[in-house]
Design an enzyme around this catalytic site. Structure first.
Site, PDB file in Angstrom:
ATOM      1  N   ARG A  42      23.918  35.733 -16.819  1.00  0.00           N
ATOM      2  CA  ARG A  42      25.344  35.467 -17.025  1.00  0.00           C
ATOM      3  C   ARG A  42      25.584  35.419 -18.536  1.00  0.00           C
ATOM      4  O   ARG A  42      24.664  35.170 -19.320  1.00  0.00           O
ATOM      5  CB  ARG A  42      25.748  34.130 -16.410  1.00  0.00           C
ATOM      6  CG  ARG A  42      25.451  34.003 -14.908  1.00  0.00           C
ATOM      7  CD  ARG A  42      25.780  32.597 -14.422  1.00  0.00           C
ATOM      8  NE  ARG A  42      25.581  32.435 -12.982  1.00  0.00           N
ATOM      9  CZ  ARG A  42      24.462  32.016 -12.415  1.00  0.00           C
ATOM     10  NH1 ARG A  42      23.415  31.702 -13.185  1.00  0.00           N
ATOM     11  NH2 ARG A  42      24.358  31.906 -11.107  1.00  0.00           N
ATOM     12  N   LYS A  72      23.077  27.695 -13.805  1.00  0.00           N
ATOM     13  CA  LYS A  72      24.021  26.730 -13.257  1.00  0.00           C
ATOM     14  C   LYS A  72      23.279  25.493 -12.768  1.00  0.00           C
ATOM     15  O   LYS A  72      22.193  25.588 -12.208  1.00  0.00           O
ATOM     16  CB  LYS A  72      24.807  27.352 -12.104  1.00  0.00           C
ATOM     17  CG  LYS A  72      25.875  28.347 -12.544  1.00  0.00           C
ATOM     18  CD  LYS A  72      26.713  28.785 -11.361  1.00  0.00           C
ATOM     19  CE  LYS A  72      27.862  29.694 -11.808  1.00  0.00           C
ATOM     20  NZ  LYS A  72      28.694  30.111 -10.653  1.00  0.00           N
ATOM     21  N   HIS A 110      30.201  40.439 -16.503  1.00  0.00           N
ATOM     22  CA  HIS A 110      29.578  39.924 -15.284  1.00  0.00           C
ATOM     23  C   HIS A 110      29.254  41.063 -14.316  1.00  0.00           C
ATOM     24  O   HIS A 110      28.329  40.947 -13.499  1.00  0.00           O
ATOM     25  CB  HIS A 110      30.482  38.900 -14.604  1.00  0.00           C
ATOM     26  CG  HIS A 110      29.767  38.017 -13.637  1.00  0.00           C
ATOM     27  ND1 HIS A 110      28.868  37.050 -14.036  1.00  0.00           N
ATOM     28  CD2 HIS A 110      29.789  37.976 -12.274  1.00  0.00           C
ATOM     29  CE1 HIS A 110      28.374  36.435 -12.975  1.00  0.00           C
ATOM     30  NE2 HIS A 110      28.911  36.976 -11.895  1.00  0.00           N
ATOM     31  N   ARG A 133      25.724  42.094 -14.459  1.00  0.00           N
ATOM     32  CA  ARG A 133      24.812  41.284 -13.631  1.00  0.00           C
ATOM     33  C   ARG A 133      24.812  41.807 -12.195  1.00  0.00           C
ATOM     34  O   ARG A 133      23.761  41.904 -11.558  1.00  0.00           O
ATOM     35  CB  ARG A 133      25.253  39.827 -13.698  1.00  0.00           C
ATOM     36  CG  ARG A 133      24.452  38.847 -12.851  1.00  0.00           C
ATOM     37  CD  ARG A 133      24.896  37.436 -13.216  1.00  0.00           C
ATOM     38  NE  ARG A 133      24.718  36.480 -12.137  1.00  0.00           N
ATOM     39  CZ  ARG A 133      23.611  35.769 -11.938  1.00  0.00           C
ATOM     40  NH1 ARG A 133      22.573  35.937 -12.731  1.00  0.00           N
ATOM     41  NH2 ARG A 133      23.538  34.894 -10.949  1.00  0.00           N
ATOM     42  N   HIS A 156      20.232  32.414  -7.604  1.00  0.00           N
ATOM     43  CA  HIS A 156      21.109  32.002  -6.513  1.00  0.00           C
ATOM     44  C   HIS A 156      20.434  30.911  -5.694  1.00  0.00           C
ATOM     45  O   HIS A 156      19.260  31.020  -5.343  1.00  0.00           O
ATOM     46  CB  HIS A 156      21.426  33.184  -5.588  1.00  0.00           C
ATOM     47  CG  HIS A 156      22.385  34.164  -6.175  1.00  0.00           C
ATOM     48  ND1 HIS A 156      22.529  35.452  -5.701  1.00  0.00           N
ATOM     49  CD2 HIS A 156      23.263  34.049  -7.203  1.00  0.00           C
ATOM     50  CE1 HIS A 156      23.448  36.084  -6.393  1.00  0.00           C
ATOM     51  NE2 HIS A 156      23.913  35.252  -7.315  1.00  0.00           N
ATOM     52  N   TYR A 201      24.852  41.973  -1.844  1.00  0.00           N
ATOM     53  CA  TYR A 201      24.490  43.211  -2.531  1.00  0.00           C
ATOM     54  C   TYR A 201      23.981  44.270  -1.562  1.00  0.00           C
ATOM     55  O   TYR A 201      23.991  45.463  -1.884  1.00  0.00           O
ATOM     56  CB  TYR A 201      23.462  42.929  -3.630  1.00  0.00           C
ATOM     57  CG  TYR A 201      24.043  42.113  -4.749  1.00  0.00           C
ATOM     58  CD1 TYR A 201      24.993  42.652  -5.617  1.00  0.00           C
ATOM     59  CD2 TYR A 201      23.683  40.782  -4.929  1.00  0.00           C
ATOM     60  CE1 TYR A 201      25.558  41.891  -6.622  1.00  0.00           C
ATOM     61  CE2 TYR A 201      24.239  40.017  -5.944  1.00  0.00           C
ATOM     62  CZ  TYR A 201      25.175  40.576  -6.787  1.00  0.00           C
ATOM     63  OH  TYR A 201      25.729  39.819  -7.786  1.00  0.00           O
TER      64      TYR A 201
END
Length: 317
Positions: free
Chosen positions: A169, A194, A262, A265, A288, A297
């Site tokens: 990110r 995150k 983004h 990514r 994730h 995806y």
């Protein structure tokens, strides 16, 4: 003239519980300040609605005794304020998270918040770039005709190379310190993502070269614990600068508005999957928490395959 006192949106016992919850999110859950701020904003809006709905500031007992009709009225009110389905779902999720915290503290369960279904969200697939476009975006030579200092062009290319070549990110790339710089001979990079979660991502040669090219040209000396990427005056680099760089690249390469930093990514994940990458491994590389987040995806890859088929197969028309 003195300012009017703030409008009370919760009884003192509920307001104190909300303050404890926000501290819990920041300290124990280690959420970013912006995420905590968003939760605070959404729950404050929820309590403000309940104040109007009940005719007085709600207290702890009011949250536990909510009925489904109260929650539906809240969603209807927020919808009339112009909130889109995704924002409505976020507002409901924040209220549910606060209610779960209150339940853990022993203030009773609010079944109504869980019983009411949120708005149906339109499914939006990520929009990756083609491999060729992604490589051009991460190449400093693509912008060689711009009247910008070479080190700035090299810097922007290095950041974008990390987004595409390592799946970072923007915040993760700009959070790197000088001592973290992935250079030649470095085969992996530790990233703080995150929730302050750490993960290791591989460093491929083109990414290392892009960072090395930037470090050769940057005119500022950086200590090991200072930001790797700096602005024109030597301070921390703003994400907005990279977004503007991508905007220039969209114009130069004729890319759609969906081509954002983004999206690189997304391109990283989609191109890996298209080359036979394992879904679980891609989940770990992206950081994730849930495999279901990464599984989107597979739909992107399938839709791209169908697009190519429709464009190329002689019987597709």
């Amino acid at each position: 003239m003195t300012a009017a006192p703030p409008v009370l949106v919760a009884a003192p016992n509920l307001a104190a519980a909300k303050a404890r919850w926000l501290a819990y999110l920041a300290v124990e859950r280690r959420m970013s300040p912006k995420t905590v701020e968003a939760y605070d904003r959404d729950v404050t809006a929820f309590l403000r609605f309940l104040t109007s709905h009940f005719g007085e500031p709600p207290d702890l007992d009011d949250i536990a005794s909510l009925a489904p009709r109260d929650v539906r009225a809240f969603l209807a009110a927020r919808r009339s304020d112009g909130l889109k389905p995704r924002s409505l779902m976020r507002a409901l999720a924040a209220a549910r998270a606060f209610a779960r915290f209150l339940e853990r503290e022993g203030h009773g369960a609010s079944a109504a918040l869980s019983a009411v279904r949120g708005p149906k969200l339109p499914q939006s697939l990520p929009k990756p770039l083609s491999p060729e476009a992604a490589r051009k975006v991460a190449d400093a030579d693509t912008r060689s005709g711009e009247a910008r200092e070479p080190w700035i062009l090299a810097r922007d290319a290095a950041v974008l190379a990390l987004c595409y070549g390592a799946g970072l990110r923007i915040s993760e790339a700009l959070g790197l310190l000088r001592k973290d710089a992935p250079l030649a001979g470095c085969d992996s990079l530790t990233v703080i993502g995150k929730g302050q979660k750490m993960r290791s991502v591989p460093v491929i040669a083109p990414v290392a070269r892009a960072v090395e090219d930037y470090l050769k040209l940057v005119p500022y000396k950086m200590g090991p614990d200072e930001p790797l990427f700096v602005g024109a005056r030597g301070g921390p680099l703003s994400p907005r600068i990279i977004q503007l760089a991508m905007q220039h690249l969209r114009g130069a390469l004729g890319l759609p508005d969906s081509a954002t930093p983004h999206a690189l990514r997304h391109s990283f994940a989609t191109h890996l999957l298209g080359r036979g990458g394992d879904l679980r491994s891609i989940q770990e590389l992206l950081g994730h928490a849930s495999l279901s987040t990464t599984q989107i995806y597979t739909k992107v890859d399938a839709s791209e395959l169908m697009r190519v088929y429709q464009a190329a197969h002689p019987r597709a028309r």
